[in-house]
Motif scaffolding. Structure first.
Motif, PDB file in Angstrom:
ATOM      1  N   GLY A 106       0.815  -1.210   0.000  1.00 56.94           N
ATOM      2  CA  GLY A 106       0.000   0.000   0.000  1.00 56.94           C
ATOM      3  C   GLY A 106       0.844   1.253   0.000  1.00 56.94           C
ATOM      4  N   PRO A 107       0.183   2.415  -0.016  1.00 61.16           N
ATOM      5  CA  PRO A 107       0.916   3.682  -0.060  1.00 61.16           C
ATOM      6  C   PRO A 107       1.586   4.008   1.272  1.00 61.16           C
ATOM      7  N   THR A 108       2.673   4.747   1.212  1.00 63.39           N
ATOM      8  CA  THR A 108       3.365   5.236   2.405  1.00 63.39           C
ATOM      9  C   THR A 108       3.160   6.744   2.492  1.00 63.39           C
ATOM     10  N   GLY A 109       2.575   7.205   3.594  1.00 64.53           N
ATOM     11  CA  GLY A 109       2.345   8.637   3.750  1.00 64.53           C
ATOM     12  C   GLY A 109       1.324   8.926   4.830  1.00 64.53           C
ATOM     13  N   TYR A 110       1.199  10.192   5.179  1.00 63.43           N
ATOM     14  CA  TYR A 110       0.199  10.587   6.159  1.00 63.43           C
ATOM     15  C   TYR A 110      -1.195  10.395   5.576  1.00 63.43           C
ATOM     16  N   VAL A 111      -2.150  10.074   6.451  1.00 62.31           N
ATOM     17  CA  VAL A 111      -3.476   9.694   5.978  1.00 62.31           C
ATOM     18  C   VAL A 111      -4.116  10.783   5.119  1.00 62.31           C
ATOM     19  N   GLU A 112      -3.859  12.056   5.429  1.00 66.56           N
ATOM     20  CA  GLU A 112      -4.479  13.134   4.649  1.00 66.56           C
ATOM     21  C   GLU A 112      -3.921  13.237   3.238  1.00 66.56           C
ATOM     22  N   ILE A 118      -3.194  10.420   1.366  1.00 74.86           N
ATOM     23  CA  ILE A 118      -3.436   9.163   0.658  1.00 74.86           C
ATOM     24  C   ILE A 118      -4.651   9.276  -0.255  1.00 74.86           C
ATOM     25  N   ALA A 119      -4.472   8.893  -1.506  1.00 75.08           N
ATOM     26  CA  ALA A 119      -5.560   8.936  -2.479  1.00 75.08           C
ATOM     27  C   ALA A 119      -6.523   7.774  -2.240  1.00 75.08           C
ATOM     28  N   LEU A 120      -7.792   8.018  -2.501  1.00 81.15           N
ATOM     29  CA  LEU A 120      -8.814   6.994  -2.293  1.00 81.15           C
ATOM     30  C   LEU A 120      -8.545   5.757  -3.141  1.00 81.15           C
TER      31      LEU A 120
END
Length: 256
Positions: free
Chosen positions: A87-93, A95-97
């Motif tokens: 999955g993506p790595t990053g802050y939740v805000e 992250i793309a749907l």
């Protein structure tokens, strides 16, 4: 009786280690994977393993794999749901749907699609073992990896519910929660986190093992060993359990 085993994402890494362990034990093994090259290597090096291309987040592909396996193995005694995505790595805000949904689809939907087929077969024969691969992220949470952690928590809930539903039919369902497993996939995870945090990769790698009582990465073969146990008669009263194979996580790795 020869055990019949199905393993998702079985052409490399943890999945291949599990497939080889079962094959060495004398089981009939069917794997699927999306990696055509890795599947080709399995067919060349381990011709006793039935290998088929399938995306287990796709319902039709899962049905085709189960139908073909039924012809080859004449049933299933153990299902190992190993497929997953970092999955993506990053802050939740940030992250793309679409990235969220893709991670959930591979890490969770695939488990549902496969257990739905296996449950029917195992209930009819009144025996079987379902082993779902979660993660220590499914026990502790995982900063900067919220889609992955959410899916891995859900896998545990799915499995415990399956244990309740299938127990009356002598079908068991358990979860293995690996810690940091050595191999290319873990290296990619560490690299992505190091890039996101602006840190050297060796600093981030050390953080993972320093949070464990046994301070090293887990080997794929150690996950395979737990699968062999959970599928064996020695575990005939073990069900509904989430078992960590992680060297004991003292403080879960926190990204910031």
């Amino acid at each position: 009786m020869v055990q019949r085993v199905m393993i998702t994402a079985g052409a490399s890494g943890i999945g291949l280690a599990i497939a080889k362990a079962f094959a060495i034990s004398g089981a009939k093994v069917s794997i699927c994977d999306v990696d055509e090259r890795a599947l080709g290597e399995v067919q060349q090096l381990h011709p006793q393993i039935f290998a088929m291309h399938a995306d287990v987040s796709d319902e039709k592909a899962v049905d085709q794999w189960f139908d073909k396996t039924a012809e080859k193995l004449e049933g299933v005694d153990t299902l190992v749901n190993n497929a997953g995505a970092k999955g993506p790595t990053g802050y939740v805000e940030d992250i793309a749907l679409d990235d969220w949904r893709q991670c959930i689809s591979v890490c969770l939907d695939s488990h549902f699609l496969c257990v739905r087929r296996a449950a029917h077969l195992m209930k009819d024969q009144r025996s079987g073992s379902i082993i779902n691969i979660s993660s220590t992220a499914g026990l502790h949470g995982y900063g900067l990896r919220t889609p992955y952690a959410a899916a891995k928590w859900a896998v545990i809930g799915l499995t415990k519910s399956l244990a309740i539903e299938l127990g009356p039919f002598d079908v068991r369902a358990n979860v293995i929660c690996p810690g940091s497993v050595e191999g290319p996939r873990m290296q990619r995870v560490i690299q992505a986190e190091a890039d996101g945090r602006g840190l050297p990769i060796d600093v981030v790698a050390k953080e993972y093992t320093q949070s464990q009582s046994i301070k090293r990465f887990v080997s794929p073969e150690e996950i395979a060993d737990m699968c062999l146990f959970l599928a064996s008669p020695a575990a005939k009263m073990v069900t509904g359990q989430a078992i960590a194979v992680d060297g004991h996580t003292e403080t879960f790795h926190v990204s910031n």
